[in-house]
Write a protein that holds these residues in place. Structure first.
Motif, PDB file in Angstrom:
ATOM      1  N   LEU A  99       2.123 -12.712  -6.470  1.00  0.00           N
ATOM      2  CA  LEU A  99       1.668 -11.627  -5.600  1.00  0.00           C
ATOM      3  C   LEU A  99       0.656 -10.751  -6.335  1.00  0.00           C
ATOM      4  O   LEU A  99      -0.371 -10.356  -5.766  1.00  0.00           O
ATOM      5  CB  LEU A  99       2.868 -10.798  -5.145  1.00  0.00           C
ATOM      6  CG  LEU A  99       2.612  -9.795  -4.022  1.00  0.00           C
ATOM      7  CD1 LEU A  99       2.189 -10.509  -2.745  1.00  0.00           C
ATOM      8  CD2 LEU A  99       3.866  -8.960  -3.773  1.00  0.00           C
ATOM      9  N   LEU A 100       0.916 -10.473  -7.588  1.00  0.00           N
ATOM     10  CA  LEU A 100      -0.005  -9.667  -8.378  1.00  0.00           C
ATOM     11  C   LEU A 100      -1.325 -10.398  -8.597  1.00  0.00           C
ATOM     12  O   LEU A 100      -2.406  -9.790  -8.543  1.00  0.00           O
ATOM     13  CB  LEU A 100       0.637  -9.314  -9.723  1.00  0.00           C
ATOM     14  CG  LEU A 100      -0.194  -8.415 -10.646  1.00  0.00           C
ATOM     15  CD1 LEU A 100      -0.479  -7.084  -9.978  1.00  0.00           C
ATOM     16  CD2 LEU A 100       0.539  -8.202 -11.969  1.00  0.00           C
ATOM     17  N   GLN A 102      -2.672 -12.537  -6.542  1.00  0.00           N
ATOM     18  CA  GLN A 102      -3.393 -12.462  -5.275  1.00  0.00           C
ATOM     19  C   GLN A 102      -4.034 -11.077  -5.110  1.00  0.00           C
ATOM     20  O   GLN A 102      -5.205 -10.962  -4.714  1.00  0.00           O
ATOM     21  CB  GLN A 102      -2.438 -12.728  -4.107  1.00  0.00           C
ATOM     22  CG  GLN A 102      -3.128 -12.653  -2.759  1.00  0.00           C
ATOM     23  CD  GLN A 102      -2.162 -12.733  -1.594  1.00  0.00           C
ATOM     24  OE1 GLN A 102      -2.570 -12.845  -0.437  1.00  0.00           O
ATOM     25  NE2 GLN A 102      -0.866 -12.663  -1.854  1.00  0.00           N
ATOM     26  N   TYR A 103      -3.274 -10.044  -5.430  1.00  0.00           N
ATOM     27  CA  TYR A 103      -3.791  -8.670  -5.307  1.00  0.00           C
ATOM     28  C   TYR A 103      -5.033  -8.476  -6.171  1.00  0.00           C
ATOM     29  O   TYR A 103      -6.056  -7.946  -5.714  1.00  0.00           O
ATOM     30  CB  TYR A 103      -2.688  -7.695  -5.705  1.00  0.00           C
ATOM     31  CG  TYR A 103      -3.194  -6.318  -6.052  1.00  0.00           C
ATOM     32  CD1 TYR A 103      -3.620  -5.432  -5.066  1.00  0.00           C
ATOM     33  CD2 TYR A 103      -3.262  -5.904  -7.390  1.00  0.00           C
ATOM     34  CE1 TYR A 103      -4.093  -4.164  -5.397  1.00  0.00           C
ATOM     35  CE2 TYR A 103      -3.731  -4.648  -7.720  1.00  0.00           C
ATOM     36  CZ  TYR A 103      -4.147  -3.776  -6.726  1.00  0.00           C
ATOM     37  OH  TYR A 103      -4.607  -2.544  -7.064  1.00  0.00           O
ATOM     38  N   LYS A 104      -4.983  -8.916  -7.432  1.00  0.00           N
ATOM     39  CA  LYS A 104      -6.124  -8.740  -8.335  1.00  0.00           C
ATOM     40  C   LYS A 104      -7.339  -9.517  -7.846  1.00  0.00           C
ATOM     41  O   LYS A 104      -8.476  -9.034  -7.901  1.00  0.00           O
ATOM     42  CB  LYS A 104      -5.735  -9.181  -9.740  1.00  0.00           C
ATOM     43  CG  LYS A 104      -4.744  -8.253 -10.424  1.00  0.00           C
ATOM     44  CD  LYS A 104      -4.394  -8.770 -11.820  1.00  0.00           C
ATOM     45  CE  LYS A 104      -3.456  -7.821 -12.542  1.00  0.00           C
ATOM     46  NZ  LYS A 104      -3.081  -8.325 -13.892  1.00  0.00           N
ATOM     47  N   ARG A 107      -8.774  -7.811  -4.705  1.00  0.00           N
ATOM     48  CA  ARG A 107      -9.389  -6.529  -5.075  1.00  0.00           C
ATOM     49  C   ARG A 107     -10.733  -6.751  -5.755  1.00  0.00           C
ATOM     50  O   ARG A 107     -11.711  -6.037  -5.486  1.00  0.00           O
ATOM     51  CB  ARG A 107      -8.449  -5.770  -6.001  1.00  0.00           C
ATOM     52  CG  ARG A 107      -8.920  -4.370  -6.378  1.00  0.00           C
ATOM     53  CD  ARG A 107      -8.066  -3.816  -7.496  1.00  0.00           C
ATOM     54  NE  ARG A 107      -8.131  -4.676  -8.677  1.00  0.00           N
ATOM     55  CZ  ARG A 107      -7.406  -4.488  -9.769  1.00  0.00           C
ATOM     56  NH1 ARG A 107      -6.528  -3.485  -9.820  1.00  0.00           N
ATOM     57  NH2 ARG A 107      -7.526  -5.295 -10.810  1.00  0.00           N
ATOM     58  N   PHE A 114     -11.456  -3.582  -0.002  1.00  0.00           N
ATOM     59  CA  PHE A 114     -10.081  -4.093  -0.133  1.00  0.00           C
ATOM     60  C   PHE A 114      -9.096  -3.161   0.559  1.00  0.00           C
ATOM     61  O   PHE A 114      -9.198  -1.935   0.483  1.00  0.00           O
ATOM     62  CB  PHE A 114      -9.699  -4.240  -1.603  1.00  0.00           C
ATOM     63  CG  PHE A 114      -8.238  -4.537  -1.805  1.00  0.00           C
ATOM     64  CD1 PHE A 114      -7.751  -5.814  -1.598  1.00  0.00           C
ATOM     65  CD2 PHE A 114      -7.358  -3.528  -2.163  1.00  0.00           C
ATOM     66  CE1 PHE A 114      -6.404  -6.091  -1.773  1.00  0.00           C
ATOM     67  CE2 PHE A 114      -6.013  -3.791  -2.346  1.00  0.00           C
ATOM     68  CZ  PHE A 114      -5.526  -5.079  -2.146  1.00  0.00           C
ATOM     69  N   TYR A 116      -4.654  -3.114   1.561  1.00  0.00           N
ATOM     70  CA  TYR A 116      -3.380  -3.798   1.353  1.00  0.00           C
ATOM     71  C   TYR A 116      -3.008  -4.687   2.531  1.00  0.00           C
ATOM     72  O   TYR A 116      -2.166  -5.582   2.391  1.00  0.00           O
ATOM     73  CB  TYR A 116      -2.269  -2.778   1.084  1.00  0.00           C
ATOM     74  CG  TYR A 116      -2.268  -2.271  -0.337  1.00  0.00           C
ATOM     75  CD1 TYR A 116      -1.741  -3.038  -1.366  1.00  0.00           C
ATOM     76  CD2 TYR A 116      -2.817  -1.029  -0.648  1.00  0.00           C
ATOM     77  CE1 TYR A 116      -1.764  -2.584  -2.677  1.00  0.00           C
ATOM     78  CE2 TYR A 116      -2.841  -0.564  -1.952  1.00  0.00           C
ATOM     79  CZ  TYR A 116      -2.311  -1.346  -2.965  1.00  0.00           C
ATOM     80  OH  TYR A 116      -2.322  -0.895  -4.259  1.00  0.00           O
ATOM     81  N   ILE A 119      -3.312  -8.505   1.934  1.00  0.00           N
ATOM     82  CA  ILE A 119      -2.306  -9.278   1.203  1.00  0.00           C
ATOM     83  C   ILE A 119      -1.596 -10.235   2.151  1.00  0.00           C
ATOM     84  O   ILE A 119      -1.140  -9.844   3.231  1.00  0.00           O
ATOM     85  CB  ILE A 119      -1.281  -8.349   0.530  1.00  0.00           C
ATOM     86  CG1 ILE A 119      -1.972  -7.456  -0.509  1.00  0.00           C
ATOM     87  CG2 ILE A 119      -0.157  -9.149  -0.107  1.00  0.00           C
ATOM     88  CD1 ILE A 119      -2.538  -8.205  -1.677  1.00  0.00           C
TER      89      ILE A 119
END
Length: 307
Positions: A99-100, A102-104, A107, A114, A116, A119
């Motif tokens: 998940l992290l 994907q977030y990075k 972003r 970007f 949330y 996600i």
């Protein structure tokens, strides 16, 4: 395998990647994951598996691949020869890592645009050849799905979902039901974990599209020297798995023994303190009695002196 007395172990890394390669045949992996997750999905690409998994833990996996679907969702597919201890805790850690990642990535790609809401769901799908002890408390259930819910009924989008499939429980359940294949998910699980020729024929009769998958494996097995090399590597990995499992179980036993010793020490300390308190109370009582005797003797001596 070479003589046809048994089929190959499809969950071995080399065989699985040969027939389920998301670059070569994405529709196969798409079909399997759609059956597992109960919704039509299309695999877009395989992602580099650069998780923070510890080296000794990654060596325990028979297979570990990460794929991205066309709608942006991500799935991590693991096959474990011997189920880890603490499967829920481990899966939660690796899901959080994906998940992290994907977030990075999102972003960095979208920068100020970007949000949330970009996600997408991260699925963690774990297949056990030999499932952990907890799963055997549900002998008739081979598939378990988890997601976070609220105790109040509030609905929030929390993009982490987990699916665990115990192949040993599936095989036993299927055998008890006359080796029937009820649906497409069971067809895939039969392909992965049943290597008896009669079950292979039964699967092909009911689902002839699996013939192409077996043909790919047959071509791979024509290279007997290469096949033996694959088999040797898998045996080595199985030995490592077994040793690591034994170490984990021994460490768990040692931890339990240390906890029992600490508890016993605490109980003994409590008993000692209780006895010390009792002795101190008895000492004080005896001192009070001695003082009382001294007072009585003094009183008697005074009366004798007065006579």
């Amino acid at each position: 395998m070479c003589t046809g007395a048994r089929g190959v172990k499809m969950l071995y890394d080399a065989f699985f990647k040969e027939v389920m390669d998301p670059e070569y045949a994405p529709q196969r992996l798409s079909d399997f994951l759609s059956a597992v997750l109960g919704a039509p999905l299309r695999v877009k690409t395989a992602l580099p598996n650069d998780t923070t998994r510890l080296t000794d833990e990654s060596s325990l996996l028979v297979l570990d691949i990460v794929v991205e679907f066309e709608d942006g969702r991500i799935a991590n597919v693991e096959v474990q020869k011997i189920g880890y201890l603490f499967p829920g805790e481990r899966s939660a850690c690796y899901s959080a890592d994906l998940l992290l990642r994907q977030y990075k990535r999102l972003r960095d790609e979208r920068k100020k645009q970007f949000s949330y809401r970009d996600i997408r769901t991260v699925y963690t799908i774990v297949l056990f050849e030999h499932s952990p002890e907890e799963f055997h408390a549900y002998p008739g259930v081979y598939r378990h799905c988890f997601e976070q819910t609220s105790d109040s009924g509030l609905k929030l989008k929390i993009p982490q979902k987990f699916t665990y499939i115990a192949l040993d429980i599936f095989k036993k359940k299927q055998h008890n039901e006359g080796d029937r294949i009820h649906d497409r998910l069971e067809a895939w699980l039969t392909f992965f974990c049943r290597d008896e020729p009669e079950m292979i024929f039964r699967l092909i009769e009911g689902y002839p599209e699996f013939t192409a998958l077996y043909e790919d494996v047959f071509e791979l097995c024509r290279n007997v020297e290469g096949l033996m090399e694959i088999f040797s590597k898998e045996l080595l990995e199985m030995d490592r798995n077994t040793v690591k499992l034994m170490i984990d179980q021994m460490q768990e036993k040692i931890d339990a023994q240390e906890q029992a010793i600490q508890q016993k020490d605490a109980e003994l300390e409590a008993v000692r303190q209780e006895k010390d308190a009792e002795l101190e109370a008895a000492k004080q009582q005896m001192q009070c009695q001695a003082e009382s005797f001294e007072q009585r003797i003094a009183e008697l001596e005074r009366k004798l002196a007065e006579r």
